[in-house]
Design a protein around this motif. Structure first.
Motif: not given
Lengths: 255, 222, 208, 68
Positions: D47-59
């Protein structure tokens, strides 16, 4: 927001979780291994060394999980209350996470103690459930665990959940001895002295050793599981920090 | 120092008077629950007499549980709680005032009504006295512990059920000693030990309860 | 005076702002700006001590407010989003309760005078549930006339739901408070003309 | 050694249901808890990885400045 400024802020505040996370990851497998080893030794003692009980026959062998589970369930609640108190006094967020990570394991041991108590009670008392003081207070302890888990899960704001859970755990910890005492009092009034499960008349030394080793195994298991669980909680809670991003990159790079 | 205490107490009593229908509903609930039992267990007088203390105590406990949300719910919703938390006087004082007002308007009517219900179960006079006394000593503990639970569950979805889950295990000792007092009296062993333990519990709850409740209210208002 | 040192606010798991330094001296008025959800209300509640800061400190006369809570709250008047009125009580009962709960003395005459001053004399004995939004807001604002002894006023959207006359009147009241050496910290979406030079704090610029 | 044969061991002197019922359920409870813990870790990571990808590598949870 720039990475640099955010690191400055988080280093100041989140230092503990970010060093604890890898430490927990390194320690947990060792405790798990220790738990497996101790459990194997304890089970060997329980089934192959400890003699048959003169009055209860083989069924008493349930004691090797029933008693350690009951001890553990009470002990874990106290540890939860301890971490909750630390969290309130020192306002450290890791303490609350530890309390949260322990609760499901405590509830699991509580359930095991109840289940094995019921199965042991059937041949001993002739009923799966009697309102024995120990079993009854164990049941109430299970409700306290459920209450803690339900409350912390119901509150969406994680910090508020931490603090509310801490207050509840402390109130519960004050009440656990009172509940136990009152149930015992009630029990002796209603039933007279009941046969206590744990008071085997002449407990052989091997039985005691078996129980102690199983209790140690339960300890090691609890520590391992709590460390694994707290790792997930830390990741979740600190997901806006840079070190979690780095950790995610490492995990994401794996196949 | 006592100004907020008096102000909160007077206001809550006035509010209870203005909204007296709520108070009466709690009392009605208490009566109806107690009256349900004979239908469930049969009208055999000896049996009813034997279980009467337990029934009345469980009914009082449930009535308390169902009215606990009134304690802080309205103040939380309309912002009064924030104002109170910003009072320079110690939080525990006005928390205590609120709990006292709640006890006076919710539990005291139960204590007064209990002998009447006891007579429906053919309890003897001495037993009724002890019942009243045990309720008078035990319901403050229920209010104080319940207040902590009510503060912890403020504003949560499904707060009512959660509140029951949180406080019912904590109520068990009160139920044991409260109902036990009446039974001990009826069986001739004397109720003084039970009543002393209840008083001790009430004192302990009085000392610790408001602190925990104040802390929980701070958390809830955040 | 009120100061903050590198204040940070976390709501849920969102960091709303950080590194907020603010100082408010006697006679000053500060308006907090920023789009919805940027944390204006959170900031006000944090300054009052309702919310614990994630990092940093709030100081009142040089002392952290956590240590001197009672002194600070004796000097503070906070009017939040909701007017904190109970529907079953009348305006005058609500007002007297609010003042006495805050630890101050509230005579019947002074409460009546405050309600009259804010234009609610006719409604003083009606239950609050029949009042309009603007009238409810005014009952809350009536506390301002009973809080001359409290130097720090923290007001969350005080001009909401007020009519034009009441807005002007409130602005005069706030100016008078500052002229006496009081401090005002407020949020509003309207542009109000104050006599006091207004300082702006743009939370939007600090957002994370 | 307590047991003459495996059959005697499994029979537990006639108390097989109670003894093995206890140990079995304990075992299941522990395995279930371990599975839940590891699944939770896997779910959190994905889930966190998906969130991270969705926000383009930002925290992951740093909100965009414009949002509210």
């Amino acid at each position: 927001m720039t990475m640099q400024s955010s690191r400055g802020f988080h280093l100041f505040h989140f230092a503990a979780p970010n060093t604890f996370y890898p430490l927990a990851g390194r320690l947990a497998p060792w405790f798990a291994g220790l738990a497996a080893l101790l459990a194997a030794l304890g089970l060997w003692l329980a089934f192959f060394v400890a003699p048959t009980d003169a009055t209860q026959g083989e069924v008493y062998r349930v004691i090797f999980i029933h008693v350690p589970a009951a001890w553990m369930s009470m002990f874990v609640y106290l540890v939860m209350a301890f971490w909750s108190g630390m969290g309130i006094i020192f306002n450290t967020r890791l303490s609350a996470l530890m309390a949260r990570a322990l609760a499901p394991t405590g509830a699991m041991f509580c359930f095991v103690a109840l289940w094995t108590g019921a199965l042991w009670g059937r041949p001993t008392w002739g009923a799966y459930w009697v309102w024995d003081a120990r079993l009854t207070s164990q049941l109430l302890l299970l409700f306290l665990y459920f209450g803690y888990i339900a409350l912390t899960e119901a509150i969406e704001d994680p910090r508020r959940g931490d603090r509310a859970g801490a207050i509840l755990a402390l109130v519960g910890a004050v009440n656990v001895p009172i509940i136990y005492f009152s149930v015992k009092w009630w029990n002796t009034l209603h039933q007279g002295a009941s046969v206590s499960l744990t008071k085997a008349p002449s407990m052989a030394a091997t039985m005691l050793w078996g129980m102690l080793i199983m209790a140690l195994a339960a300890w090691a298991y609890t520590i391992a599981v709590a460390l694994w669980r707290v790792r997930s909680l830390i990741l979740e809670r600190e997901r806006h920090t840079d070190w979690v991003s780095a950790e995610l990159d490492r995990q994401g790079a794996r196949p | 120092m006592l100004k907020p205490f008096v102000a909160v107490l007077a206001r809550d009593l006035l509010l209870a008077w203005r909204g007296r229908a709520d108070v009466l509903v709690t009392l009605g609930f208490f009566v109806i629950v107690a009256c349900l039992f004979p239908f469930g267990v049969g009208a055999e007088p000896n049996q009813l007499r034997a279980i009467a203390p337990g029934i009345l105590w469980v009914a009082a406990l449930l009535a308390t549980l169902l009215s606990l949300h009134r304690l802080f719910g309205q103040d939380f919703a309309d912002g009064t709680l924030e104002h109170l938390l910003l009072s320079p006087e110690p939080t525990v004082l006005w928390v205590l005032a609120k709990i006292l007002a709640y006890w006076l308007t919710t539990s005291l009517p139960l204590v007064v009504a209990a002998p009447g219900l006891g007579m429906l179960f053919d309890m003897e006079q001495g037993g009724l006295m002890v019942l009243c006394l045990s309720l008078a000593l035990g319901t403050p503990i229920l209010s104080l512990l319940g207040a902590v639970g009510a503060a912890l569950t403020l504003g949560l979805r499904g707060g009512g059920m959660l509140l029951a889950l949180l406080v019912l295990p904590l109520f068990v000792p009160v139920l044991i000693f409260g109902a036990g007092a009446v039974e001990a009296h009826l069986s001739g062993t004397g109720a003084s030990a039970h009543l002393l333990l209840l008083s001790g519990g009430a004192l302990g709850a009085l000392v610790l309860g408001p602190w925990a409740c104040a802390a929980a209210l701070r958390v809830a208002a955040e | 005076m009120l100061e903050t040192r590198s204040l940070a606010c976390l709501r849920g798991d969102r960091l709303l702002f950080r590194g907020l330094d603010l100082s408010l001296r006697p006679g000053e008025m500060v308006r907090i700006l920023g789009p919805n959800g940027v944390g204006k209300t959170s900031l006000l509640r944090m300054l009052c001590g309702l919310v614990a800061p994630e990092a940093g400190e709030v100081l009142w006369r040089g002392t952290p407010v956590r240590r001197e809570r009672e002194d600070f709250h004796r000097a503070l008047l906070y009017l939040g989003h909701s007017a904190a009125l109970n529907d079953l009580l009348s305006p005058v009962e609500n007002l007297r309760f609010a003042v006495r709960a805050g630890g101050d003395e509230a005579g019947k005459e002074s409460c009546d005078a405050a309600l009259e001053r804010i234009g609610l004399a006719a409604q003083r004995d009606l239950p609050c549930r029949v009042l309009s939004q603007g009238q409810r807001r005014r009952v809350g604002l009536a506390r301002l006339f009973l809080a001359a002894g409290r130097p720090l006023w923290v007001l969350d959207e005080p001009f909401n739901a007020l009519d034009v006359g009441a807005v002007a009147d409130l602005a005069v009241t706030l100016d008078a408070h500052c002229a006496r050496g009081g401090m005002v910290l407020l949020t509003t979406h309207q542009d109000i003309a104050f006599a006091t030079p207004l300082r702006h704090l743009d939370l939007g610029a600090l957002a994370c | 050694m307590n047991w003459n044969s495996w059959a005697a061991f499994w029979d537990m002197g006639g108390a097989a249901f109670y003894v093995w019922g206890s140990y079995g359920v304990t075992f299941i409870a522990i395995v279930a808890e371990l599975l839940l813990v590891f699944r939770r870790r896997r779910d959190t990571l994905t889930r966190l990885l998906r969130l991270r990808r969705a926000q383009g590598g930002r925290p992951a949870a740093a909100s965009p400045d414009s949002s509210d």
